[in-house]
Design an enzyme around this catalytic site. Structure first.
Site, PDB file in Angstrom:
ATOM      1  N   CYS A 193       0.024  20.027 -17.391  1.00 34.51           N
ATOM      2  CA  CYS A 193       0.206  18.892 -18.303  1.00 34.51           C
ATOM      3  C   CYS A 193       0.743  19.406 -19.637  1.00 34.51           C
ATOM      4  O   CYS A 193       0.175  20.342 -20.205  1.00 34.51           O
ATOM      5  CB  CYS A 193      -1.127  18.197 -18.527  1.00 34.51           C
ATOM      6  SG  CYS A 193      -1.066  16.926 -19.794  1.00 34.51           S
ATOM      7  N   ASN A 241       3.187  -7.065  13.346  1.00 36.74           N
ATOM      8  CA  ASN A 241       2.689  -5.752  13.744  1.00 36.74           C
ATOM      9  C   ASN A 241       2.748  -5.659  15.271  1.00 36.74           C
ATOM     10  O   ASN A 241       2.246  -6.548  15.954  1.00 36.74           O
ATOM     11  CB  ASN A 241       1.234  -5.570  13.286  1.00 36.74           C
ATOM     12  CG  ASN A 241       0.788  -4.130  13.362  1.00 36.74           C
ATOM     13  OD1 ASN A 241       1.133  -3.410  14.285  1.00 36.74           O
ATOM     14  ND2 ASN A 241       0.020  -3.705  12.374  1.00 36.74           N
ATOM     15  N   GLY A 286       2.915  -4.521   8.943  1.00 38.28           N
ATOM     16  CA  GLY A 286       2.911  -3.072   9.057  1.00 38.28           C
ATOM     17  C   GLY A 286       1.689  -2.379   8.495  1.00 38.28           C
ATOM     18  O   GLY A 286       1.787  -1.289   7.921  1.00 38.28           O
ATOM     19  N   GLN A 325       0.840  -1.198   0.000  1.00 38.80           N
ATOM     20  CA  GLN A 325       0.000   0.000   0.000  1.00 38.80           C
ATOM     21  C   GLN A 325       0.878   1.252   0.000  1.00 38.80           C
ATOM     22  O   GLN A 325       0.392   2.357  -0.151  1.00 38.80           O
ATOM     23  CB  GLN A 325      -0.901   0.001   1.237  1.00 38.80           C
ATOM     24  CG  GLN A 325      -1.875  -1.162   1.288  1.00 38.80           C
ATOM     25  CD  GLN A 325      -2.485  -1.333   2.674  1.00 38.80           C
ATOM     26  OE1 GLN A 325      -3.502  -0.726   3.007  1.00 38.80           O
ATOM     27  NE2 GLN A 325      -1.830  -2.113   3.506  1.00 38.80           N
ATOM     28  N   ASN A 326       2.180   1.040   0.175  1.00 35.69           N
ATOM     29  CA  ASN A 326       3.102   2.167   0.293  1.00 35.69           C
ATOM     30  C   ASN A 326       3.374   2.807  -1.063  1.00 35.69           C
ATOM     31  O   ASN A 326       3.625   2.109  -2.043  1.00 35.69           O
ATOM     32  CB  ASN A 326       4.413   1.707   0.948  1.00 35.69           C
ATOM     33  CG  ASN A 326       4.159   1.168   2.340  1.00 35.69           C
ATOM     34  OD1 ASN A 326       3.085   1.369   2.912  1.00 35.69           O
ATOM     35  ND2 ASN A 326       5.140   0.460   2.876  1.00 35.69           N
ATOM     36  N   HIS A 379      -1.650   1.433  -4.191  1.00 41.07           N
ATOM     37  CA  HIS A 379      -2.101   2.815  -3.957  1.00 41.07           C
ATOM     38  C   HIS A 379      -1.276   3.810  -4.768  1.00 41.07           C
ATOM     39  O   HIS A 379      -1.269   5.011  -4.490  1.00 41.07           O
ATOM     40  CB  HIS A 379      -2.032   3.164  -2.466  1.00 41.07           C
ATOM     41  CG  HIS A 379      -3.038   2.425  -1.660  1.00 41.07           C
ATOM     42  ND1 HIS A 379      -2.957   2.321  -0.283  1.00 41.07           N
ATOM     43  CD2 HIS A 379      -4.142   1.724  -2.004  1.00 41.07           C
ATOM     44  CE1 HIS A 379      -3.975   1.590   0.168  1.00 41.07           C
ATOM     45  NE2 HIS A 379      -4.700   1.224  -0.858  1.00 41.07           N
ATOM     46  N   CYS A 408      -1.555  13.693 -15.226  1.00 41.10           N
ATOM     47  CA  CYS A 408      -2.462  14.793 -15.504  1.00 41.10           C
ATOM     48  C   CYS A 408      -3.792  14.565 -14.784  1.00 41.10           C
ATOM     49  O   CYS A 408      -4.270  13.432 -14.701  1.00 41.10           O
ATOM     50  CB  CYS A 408      -2.714  14.906 -17.004  1.00 41.10           C
ATOM     51  SG  CYS A 408      -3.896  16.195 -17.407  1.00 41.10           S
TER      52      CYS A 408
HETATM   53  N1  APR Z   1       6.858  -2.654  12.137  1.00 42.53           N
HETATM   54  C1  APR Z   1       5.658  -3.228  11.853  1.00 42.53           C
HETATM   55  N2  APR Z   1       4.471  -2.588  11.976  1.00 42.53           N
HETATM   56  C2  APR Z   1       4.513  -1.321  12.436  1.00 42.53           C
HETATM   57  C3  APR Z   1       5.716  -0.659  12.770  1.00 42.53           C
HETATM   58  C4  APR Z   1       6.928  -1.392  12.608  1.00 42.53           C
HETATM   59  N3  APR Z   1       8.108  -0.859  12.886  1.00 42.53           N
HETATM   60  N4  APR Z   1       5.428   0.605  13.191  1.00 42.53           N
HETATM   61  C5  APR Z   1       4.071   0.719  13.116  1.00 42.53           C
HETATM   62  N5  APR Z   1       3.526  -0.438  12.660  1.00 42.53           N
HETATM   63  C6  APR Z   1       2.121  -0.739  12.398  1.00 42.53           C
HETATM   64  C7  APR Z   1       1.139   0.024  13.261  1.00 42.53           C
HETATM   65  O1  APR Z   1       0.888  -0.681  14.487  1.00 42.53           O
HETATM   66  C8  APR Z   1      -0.084   0.072  12.362  1.00 42.53           C
HETATM   67  O2  APR Z   1      -0.888  -1.083  12.574  1.00 42.53           O
HETATM   68  O3  APR Z   1       1.875  -0.322  11.075  1.00 42.53           O
HETATM   69  C9  APR Z   1       0.497   0.004  10.946  1.00 42.53           C
HETATM   70  C10 APR Z   1       0.423   1.287  10.138  1.00 42.53           C
HETATM   71  O4  APR Z   1      -0.925   1.478   9.832  1.00 42.53           O
HETATM   72  P1  APR Z   1      -1.422   2.753   8.998  1.00 42.53           P
HETATM   73  O5  APR Z   1      -0.760   3.958   9.486  1.00 42.53           O
HETATM   74  O6  APR Z   1      -2.909   2.695   9.018  1.00 42.53           O
HETATM   75  O7  APR Z   1      -0.854   2.486   7.538  1.00 42.53           O
HETATM   76  P2  APR Z   1      -1.482   1.538   6.405  1.00 42.53           P
HETATM   77  O8  APR Z   1      -2.164   0.360   6.976  1.00 42.53           O
HETATM   78  O9  APR Z   1      -0.398   1.283   5.433  1.00 42.53           O
HETATM   79  O10 APR Z   1      -2.559   2.530   5.730  1.00 42.53           O
HETATM   80  C11 APR Z   1      -3.263   2.077   4.617  1.00 42.53           C
HETATM   81  O11 APR Z   1      -4.340   4.177   4.321  1.00 42.53           O
HETATM   82  O12 APR Z   1      -3.996   6.365   4.603  1.00 42.53           O
HETATM   83  C12 APR Z   1      -4.161   5.422   3.656  1.00 42.53           C
HETATM   84  O13 APR Z   1      -3.354   5.289   1.444  1.00 42.53           O
HETATM   85  C13 APR Z   1      -2.928   5.307   2.778  1.00 42.53           C
HETATM   86  O14 APR Z   1      -1.751   3.318   2.063  1.00 42.53           O
HETATM   87  C14 APR Z   1      -2.340   3.958   3.163  1.00 42.53           C
HETATM   88  C15 APR Z   1      -3.542   3.207   3.675  1.00 42.53           C
END
Ligand code: APR
Length: 239
Positions: free
Chosen positions: A135, A202, A177, A86-87, A106, A114
């Site tokens: 654009c 996580n 994560g 998702q990153n 994502h 554009c």
């Molecule tokens: N190692 C593993 N997990 C971790 C660490 C770490 N060092 N640090 C934090 N986390 C966990 C947190 O506990 C949390 O559950 O990573 C998760 C991050 O969650 P979010 O911030 O919600 O990120 P994500 O799940 O990728 O978000 C999904 O939401 O905002 C939109 O488009 C954006 O791609 C993103 C999507």
């Protein structure tokens, strides 16, 4: 061995990239409806553009960590593998994951496209101008090549995930994560892991935790290298 890895912002946290919903996460400090929706861009494109420029600079200054490197190592030992992240950062790619083994569901923060026509380009170098570029084809405003709230997932990338999942269940599915906020992440994890292992990495509980066969409440840069070692040695017992 067939493996699916699903990652979120947590795997880049140890590279200094904030998560979204964690303690100092972006959405704790910023309002996503003002920065990450098509309406926000229509309302104030300069504000949105500058926020993504700051994020791009932070990512350029960051380095892949042991979690990214571990997943890259896995791709070198497995034929049947897909990473769905998702990153929008490029840390998985910089760790050496080939594009054909990874889906950025994502989008990619270094792609600009554009806001009206199909034009898009890869913009890694820091922006010369502060202003939102136009654009070159239709002169509409360019926007970050990421998926905003309320927008569809990119069709081609979605197809790649579905094609991989249609190829059958996985021996091991790793979810690292992510808060698994979006239903499709949970669906893909369950579809891939039926009959196999579902490993959640996580430090905190998520909606997937109760469905996992193995929970690692550790940072990804600690847990993922260990899991990958185990998978590789399981695959090559004499190595
Ligand atoms: N190692 C593993 N997990 C971790 C660490 C770490 N060092 N640090 C934090 N986390 C966990 C947190 O506990 C949390 O559950 O990573 C998760 C991050 O969650 P979010 O911030 O919600 O990120 P994500 O799940 O990728 O978000 C999904 O939401 O905002 C939109 O488009 C954006 O791609 C993103 C999507």
């Amino acid at each position: 061995m067939r493996v699916l890895v699903l990652t979120g912002a947590g795997v880049s946290a140890e590279s200094g990239i904030p998560t979204f919903r964690g303690k100092d996460g972006y959405w704790k400090n910023f309002d996503p409806t003002r920065l990450a929706t098509p309406e926000a861009f229509a309302r104030d494109p300069q504000l949105v553009w500058e926020w993504y420029s700051e994020r791009r600079q932070r990512i350029r200054n960051a380095r892949p960590n042991a979690a990214h490197e571990a997943v890259a190592r896995l791709t070198r030992h497995l034929g049947d593998f897909l990473l769905v992240t998702q990153n929008v950062d490029d840390l998985h790619a910089r760790a050496g994951i080939p594009a054909e083994r990874m889906v950025q569901i994502h989008g990619d923060i270094f792609v600009t496209r554009c806001s009206r026509c199909e034009f898009k380009r890869y913009d890694y170098e820091p922006e010369q101008e502060r202003a939102v570029p136009n654009c070159p084809d239709c002169h509409a405003l360019m926007r970050p090549g990421v998926v905003w709230f309320g927008e569809q997932l990119p069709w081609n990338e979605l197809k790649r995930v579905e094609n991989f999942l249609d190829g059958g269940a996985c021996d091991v599915t790793i979810v690292a994560g992510t808060t698994a906020t979006f239903g499709y992440i949970i669906d893909w994890a369950l579809q891939a892991s039926r009959g196999g292992e579902l490993i959640e990495v996580n430090p905190e509980e998520t909606p997937l935790s109760r469905l996992a066969t193995r929970l690692l409440r550790e940072p990804a840069a600690i847990a993922l290298p260990r899991i990958v070692d185990q998978l590789i040695s399981a695959r090559h017992p004499r190595l």
